[in-house]
Scaffold this active site. Sequence first.
Site, PDB file in Angstrom:
ATOM      1  N   ASP A   1       0.869  -1.176   0.000  1.00  0.00           N
ATOM      2  CA  ASP A   1       0.000   0.000   0.000  1.00  0.00           C
ATOM      3  C   ASP A   1       0.909   1.230   0.000  1.00  0.00           C
ATOM      4  OD1 ASP A   1       0.915   0.308   2.597  1.00  0.00           O
ATOM      5  OD2 ASP A   1      -1.072   0.341   3.519  1.00  0.00           O
TER       6      ASP A   1
ATOM      7  N   CYS B   1       3.329  -3.074   4.005  1.00  0.00           N
ATOM      8  CA  CYS B   1       2.540  -1.898   4.396  1.00  0.00           C
ATOM      9  C   CYS B   1       3.321  -1.198   5.506  1.00  0.00           C
ATOM     10  CB  CYS B   1       1.104  -2.262   4.773  1.00  0.00           C
ATOM     11  SG  CYS B   1       0.906  -3.305   6.228  1.00  0.00           S
TER      12      CYS B   1
ATOM     13  N   HIS C   1       9.060 -30.955  10.086  1.00  0.00           N
ATOM     14  CA  HIS C   1       8.605 -29.692   9.502  1.00  0.00           C
ATOM     15  C   HIS C   1       7.603 -29.948   8.381  1.00  0.00           C
ATOM     16  CE1 HIS C   1      11.236 -27.486  12.037  1.00  0.00           C
ATOM     17  NE2 HIS C   1      12.350 -27.922  11.470  1.00  0.00           N
TER      18      HIS C   1
ATOM     19  N   THR D   1       3.002  -1.272   8.853  1.00  0.00           N
ATOM     20  CA  THR D   1       3.348  -2.196   9.942  1.00  0.00           C
ATOM     21  C   THR D   1       3.678  -3.595   9.436  1.00  0.00           C
ATOM     22  OG1 THR D   1       1.066  -2.908  10.195  1.00  0.00           O
ATOM     23  CG2 THR D   1       1.771  -1.011  11.514  1.00  0.00           C
TER      24      THR D   1
ATOM     25  N   HIS E   1      11.372 -23.830   8.459  1.00  0.00           N
ATOM     26  CA  HIS E   1      10.390 -24.552   9.278  1.00  0.00           C
ATOM     27  C   HIS E   1       8.992 -24.555   8.674  1.00  0.00           C
ATOM     28  CE1 HIS E   1      12.738 -24.110  13.360  1.00  0.00           C
ATOM     29  NE2 HIS E   1      13.515 -24.485  12.352  1.00  0.00           N
TER      30      HIS E   1
END
Length: 150
Positions: A8, A65, A134, A67, A98
Amino acid sequence: MSIALGCDHGGYGLKLEIIKYLEAQGIAYKDFGCRSLDSCDYPEYARAAAEAVASGECETGIVICTTGIGISITANKVKGIRCALCSDTVSARLTREHNDANMLALGAGIVGTNLALGIVDAFLHTEFSEEEKHRRRVTKIAALEDELLN
Ligand SMILES: O=P(O)(O)OC[C@H]1O[C@@H](O)[C@H](O)[C@@H]1O
């Protein structure tokens, strides 16, 4: 390898830096927007990039973005996507080893450019561990998707 990119307005500047990095490395990418600093809504671009990865059009994806949280939440709504929000290189390496993460999310307001590029480098250059435990766990994530998200 082709990388799906999405962001964004909050991630736009860092995306341009990542594009420079990918071009310097000779890594192909497809940019699903946004294409300016104008305010926009991250779910649109997260969805486009995630669907490109889920369909196999792109092998992996990077979404950004401010955050990294909203765009990672959205990407993870697309079936088959395992999008990891990383703010350090160890997490970027371990989520490949993992979780076989197929998308990376970054917060442009959380990590600086140099660290972000280090995270991208670690993510793109680490293979999934073939350890049985895994693979078993990633298979369980897919089974959970099949069972709960129809
Ligand atoms: O720039 P505004 O619109 O204030 O905030 C949007 C950002 O805040 C968070 O939700 C997301 O990280 C998004 O990038």
